[in-house]
Write a protein that holds these residues in place. Structure first.
Motif, PDB file in Angstrom:
ATOM      1  N   VAL A 147     -44.153   5.511 -41.923  1.00 11.33           N
ATOM      2  CA  VAL A 147     -43.554   4.317 -42.533  1.00 11.33           C
ATOM      3  C   VAL A 147     -42.485   3.727 -41.609  1.00 11.33           C
ATOM      4  O   VAL A 147     -42.398   2.504 -41.430  1.00 11.33           O
ATOM      5  CB  VAL A 147     -42.942   4.663 -43.908  1.00 11.33           C
ATOM      6  N   ILE A 148     -41.678   4.596 -40.998  1.00 12.76           N
ATOM      7  CA  ILE A 148     -40.631   4.124 -40.086  1.00 12.76           C
ATOM      8  C   ILE A 148     -41.247   3.438 -38.867  1.00 12.76           C
ATOM      9  O   ILE A 148     -40.794   2.367 -38.436  1.00 12.76           O
ATOM     10  CB  ILE A 148     -39.731   5.297 -39.652  1.00 12.76           C
ATOM     11  N   GLY A 149     -42.298   4.045 -38.309  1.00 16.43           N
ATOM     12  CA  GLY A 149     -42.976   3.423 -37.178  1.00 16.43           C
ATOM     13  C   GLY A 149     -43.552   2.068 -37.548  1.00 16.43           C
ATOM     14  O   GLY A 149     -43.475   1.102 -36.776  1.00 16.43           O
ATOM     15  N   GLN A 150     -44.120   1.986 -38.745  1.00  8.38           N
ATOM     16  CA  GLN A 150     -44.678   0.723 -39.239  1.00  8.38           C
ATOM     17  C   GLN A 150     -43.585  -0.327 -39.396  1.00  8.38           C
ATOM     18  O   GLN A 150     -43.773  -1.498 -39.044  1.00  8.38           O
ATOM     19  CB  GLN A 150     -45.372   0.980 -40.581  1.00  8.38           C
ATOM     20  N   LEU A 151     -42.430   0.090 -39.907  1.00  9.57           N
ATOM     21  CA  LEU A 151     -41.312  -0.833 -40.100  1.00  9.57           C
ATOM     22  C   LEU A 151     -40.852  -1.421 -38.769  1.00  9.57           C
ATOM     23  O   LEU A 151     -40.695  -2.643 -38.633  1.00  9.57           O
ATOM     24  CB  LEU A 151     -40.151  -0.104 -40.780  1.00  9.57           C
ATOM     25  N   PHE A 152     -40.636  -0.564 -37.777  1.00 11.72           N
ATOM     26  CA  PHE A 152     -40.175  -1.057 -36.480  1.00 11.72           C
ATOM     27  C   PHE A 152     -41.214  -1.980 -35.840  1.00 11.72           C
ATOM     28  O   PHE A 152     -40.864  -2.987 -35.216  1.00 11.72           O
ATOM     29  CB  PHE A 152     -39.845   0.121 -35.557  1.00 11.72           C
ATOM     30  N   ASN A 153     -42.484  -1.649 -35.990  1.00 10.76           N
ATOM     31  CA  ASN A 153     -43.534  -2.510 -35.442  1.00 10.76           C
ATOM     32  C   ASN A 153     -43.517  -3.886 -36.092  1.00 10.76           C
ATOM     33  O   ASN A 153     -43.657  -4.916 -35.421  1.00 10.76           O
ATOM     34  CB  ASN A 153     -44.906  -1.860 -35.634  1.00 10.76           C
ATOM     35  N   LYS A 154     -43.356  -3.914 -37.415  1.00 13.71           N
ATOM     36  CA  LYS A 154     -43.330  -5.192 -38.129  1.00 13.71           C
ATOM     37  C   LYS A 154     -42.130  -6.032 -37.722  1.00 13.71           C
ATOM     38  O   LYS A 154     -42.188  -7.267 -37.743  1.00 13.71           O
ATOM     39  CB  LYS A 154     -43.310  -4.948 -39.641  1.00 13.71           C
ATOM     40  N   LEU A 155     -41.041  -5.358 -37.377  1.00 17.06           N
ATOM     41  CA  LEU A 155     -39.833  -6.068 -36.968  1.00 17.06           C
ATOM     42  C   LEU A 155     -39.832  -6.395 -35.479  1.00 17.06           C
ATOM     43  O   LEU A 155     -38.901  -7.029 -34.976  1.00 17.06           O
ATOM     44  CB  LEU A 155     -38.596  -5.229 -37.307  1.00 17.06           C
ATOM     45  N   GLY A 156     -40.888  -5.957 -34.775  1.00 21.23           N
ATOM     46  CA  GLY A 156     -40.978  -6.235 -33.349  1.00 21.23           C
ATOM     47  C   GLY A 156     -39.975  -5.457 -32.528  1.00 21.23           C
ATOM     48  O   GLY A 156     -39.497  -5.934 -31.496  1.00 21.23           O
ATOM     49  N   ARG A 157     -39.657  -4.246 -32.990  1.00 25.86           N
ATOM     50  CA  ARG A 157     -38.658  -3.423 -32.311  1.00 25.86           C
ATOM     51  C   ARG A 157     -39.247  -2.076 -31.905  1.00 25.86           C
ATOM     52  O   ARG A 157     -40.209  -1.597 -32.489  1.00 25.86           O
ATOM     53  CB  ARG A 157     -37.459  -3.180 -33.233  1.00 25.86           C
ATOM     54  N   THR A 158     -38.635  -1.474 -30.893  1.00 27.87           N
ATOM     55  CA  THR A 158     -39.048  -0.155 -30.433  1.00 27.87           C
ATOM     56  C   THR A 158     -38.136   0.909 -31.044  1.00 27.87           C
ATOM     57  O   THR A 158     -36.910   0.816 -30.891  1.00 27.87           O
ATOM     58  CB  THR A 158     -38.959  -0.059 -28.896  1.00 27.87           C
ATOM     59  N   PRO A 159     -38.670   1.898 -31.728  1.00 26.64           N
ATOM     60  CA  PRO A 159     -37.819   2.949 -32.299  1.00 26.64           C
ATOM     61  C   PRO A 159     -37.012   3.642 -31.205  1.00 26.64           C
ATOM     62  O   PRO A 159     -37.539   3.907 -30.127  1.00 26.64           O
ATOM     63  CB  PRO A 159     -38.822   3.919 -32.935  1.00 26.64           C
ATOM     64  N   PRO A 160     -35.732   3.929 -31.445  1.00 22.65           N
ATOM     65  CA  PRO A 160     -34.908   4.588 -30.434  1.00 22.65           C
ATOM     66  C   PRO A 160     -35.264   6.060 -30.243  1.00 22.65           C
ATOM     67  O   PRO A 160     -34.787   6.701 -29.304  1.00 22.65           O
ATOM     68  CB  PRO A 160     -33.488   4.440 -30.988  1.00 22.65           C
ATOM     69  N   ALA A 161     -36.062   6.602 -31.132  1.00 18.50           N
ATOM     70  CA  ALA A 161     -36.551   7.984 -31.032  1.00 18.50           C
ATOM     71  C   ALA A 161     -37.905   8.017 -31.724  1.00 18.50           C
ATOM     72  O   ALA A 161     -38.316   7.041 -32.356  1.00 18.50           O
ATOM     73  CB  ALA A 161     -35.577   8.961 -31.689  1.00 18.50           C
ATOM     74  N   ALA A 162     -38.609   9.125 -31.575  1.00 22.23           N
ATOM     75  CA  ALA A 162     -39.906   9.244 -32.237  1.00 22.23           C
ATOM     76  C   ALA A 162     -39.734   9.073 -33.744  1.00 22.23           C
ATOM     77  O   ALA A 162     -38.774   9.592 -34.325  1.00 22.23           O
ATOM     78  CB  ALA A 162     -40.521  10.608 -31.935  1.00 22.23           C
ATOM     79  N   PRO A 163     -40.634   8.327 -34.412  1.00 24.59           N
ATOM     80  CA  PRO A 163     -40.513   8.117 -35.857  1.00 24.59           C
ATOM     81  C   PRO A 163     -40.375   9.407 -36.659  1.00 24.59           C
ATOM     82  O   PRO A 163     -39.625   9.452 -37.635  1.00 24.59           O
ATOM     83  CB  PRO A 163     -41.808   7.373 -36.198  1.00 24.59           C
ATOM     84  N   ASP A 164     -41.080  10.461 -36.249  1.00 24.28           N
ATOM     85  CA  ASP A 164     -40.961  11.739 -36.953  1.00 24.28           C
ATOM     86  C   ASP A 164     -39.537  12.289 -36.871  1.00 24.28           C
ATOM     87  O   ASP A 164     -39.030  12.887 -37.826  1.00 24.28           O
ATOM     88  CB  ASP A 164     -41.933  12.768 -36.362  1.00 24.28           C
ATOM     89  N   GLU A 165     -38.903  12.101 -35.712  1.00 20.91           N
ATOM     90  CA  GLU A 165     -37.537  12.595 -35.547  1.00 20.91           C
ATOM     91  C   GLU A 165     -36.566  11.791 -36.407  1.00 20.91           C
ATOM     92  O   GLU A 165     -35.634  12.349 -37.003  1.00 20.91           O
ATOM     93  CB  GLU A 165     -37.130  12.521 -34.075  1.00 20.91           C
ATOM     94  N   LEU A 166     -36.769  10.480 -36.473  1.00 23.67           N
ATOM     95  CA  LEU A 166     -35.928   9.648 -37.325  1.00 23.67           C
ATOM     96  C   LEU A 166     -36.125  10.030 -38.793  1.00 23.67           C
ATOM     97  O   LEU A 166     -35.161  10.091 -39.564  1.00 23.67           O
ATOM     98  CB  LEU A 166     -36.262   8.168 -37.118  1.00 23.67           C
ATOM     99  N   ALA A 167     -37.376  10.293 -39.163  1.00 23.20           N
ATOM    100  CA  ALA A 167     -37.664  10.705 -40.539  1.00 23.20           C
ATOM    101  C   ALA A 167     -36.942  12.001 -40.872  1.00 23.20           C
ATOM    102  O   ALA A 167     -36.355  12.143 -41.953  1.00 23.20           O
ATOM    103  CB  ALA A 167     -39.170  10.871 -40.732  1.00 23.20           C
TER     104      ALA A 167
END
Length: 230
Positions: A147-167
């Protein structure tokens, strides 16, 4: 009694499902009020109005019930988040506003906060339970990471860390605050998660500057993908 008011006869499957639900609801109530160790299988069965045989027809142990309660809570969270993220026509601020609304409900269930404590304590005491407990958490972390990866993609942004790590970080924050909750103080989990999430989004690089780390990638792998400065 007329046919229209007569009670519908349950099928065998419906009756078993009803029994299972009553046992789960009763177990949750007793785990919260008496603690996991203070609620016996006999207590659960008696309070639900069934025999111990009925309990063992549905569960092999109290641990099975405790894990089922955890799975249900985690699956409910994942489903709610997927629903929020499911509308591709949403504008970024509208999507974040819906996430804010969802986050505001986190840890408002006092029973779940108490169950969180019981789950953690029992996982610390039982290696076999800890292994199954970890599987449920790993699955949930992967779902939230998606879900976090999907959110960043929709916002046109690159996650600062792997989505699993942010989760994992957000889950640790929410779980930790739930463990500290008292009946006289509201839980700030949702508000703080959104504060951190908005901060990460605001400081994230636009897509194209760096590659998006797929769910499960480590932060070290993410750094390797970043192009070196000119």
């Amino acid at each position: 009694m007329s046919p229209t008011t007569a009670r519908k006869r349950l099928t065998r499957e419906e009756s078993r499902a009803q029994t299972r639900e009553r046992l789960i609801e009763t177990a949750q109530h007793l785990f919260v009020s008496n603690g996991y160790g203070g609620a016996s299988i006999r207590d659960i069965a008696d309070k639900a109005g069934y025999s111990q045989g009925a309990f063992y027809s549905n569960f092999s142990s109290k641990e099975d019930v405790l894990l089922e309660l955890l799975r249900r809570h985690m699956e409910g969270e994942a489903t709610q988040l997927s629903t929020v993220m499911g509308n591709d026509r949403q504008k970024p601020e509208q999507m974040l506003a819906e996430l804010e609304a969802w986050a505001s409900t986190l840890n408002h269930d006092a029973d779940w906060c108490m169950l969180s404590i019981e789950l953690q304590l029992h996982a610390n005491r039982s290696q076999t339970f800890a292994a199954e407990y970890q599987k449920v958490w790993d699955k949930h972390r992967s779902e939230i990471g998606g879900v976090i990866g999907q959110l960043f993609n929709k916002l046109g942004r690159t996650p600062p860390a792997a989505p699993d790590e942010l989760a994992a970080a957000f889950m640790a924050l929410s779980h930790g605050l739930a463990l500290q909750r008292t009946t006289t103080r509201s839980d700030p989990s949702g508000r703080l998660i959104m504060v951190f999430l908005r901060g990460l989004i605001a400081n994230a690089e636009c897509l194209g500057t760096t590659a998006v780390a797929p769910t499960g990638s480590s932060s070290r792998e993410l750094k390797k993908r970043r192009p070196s400065p000119d």
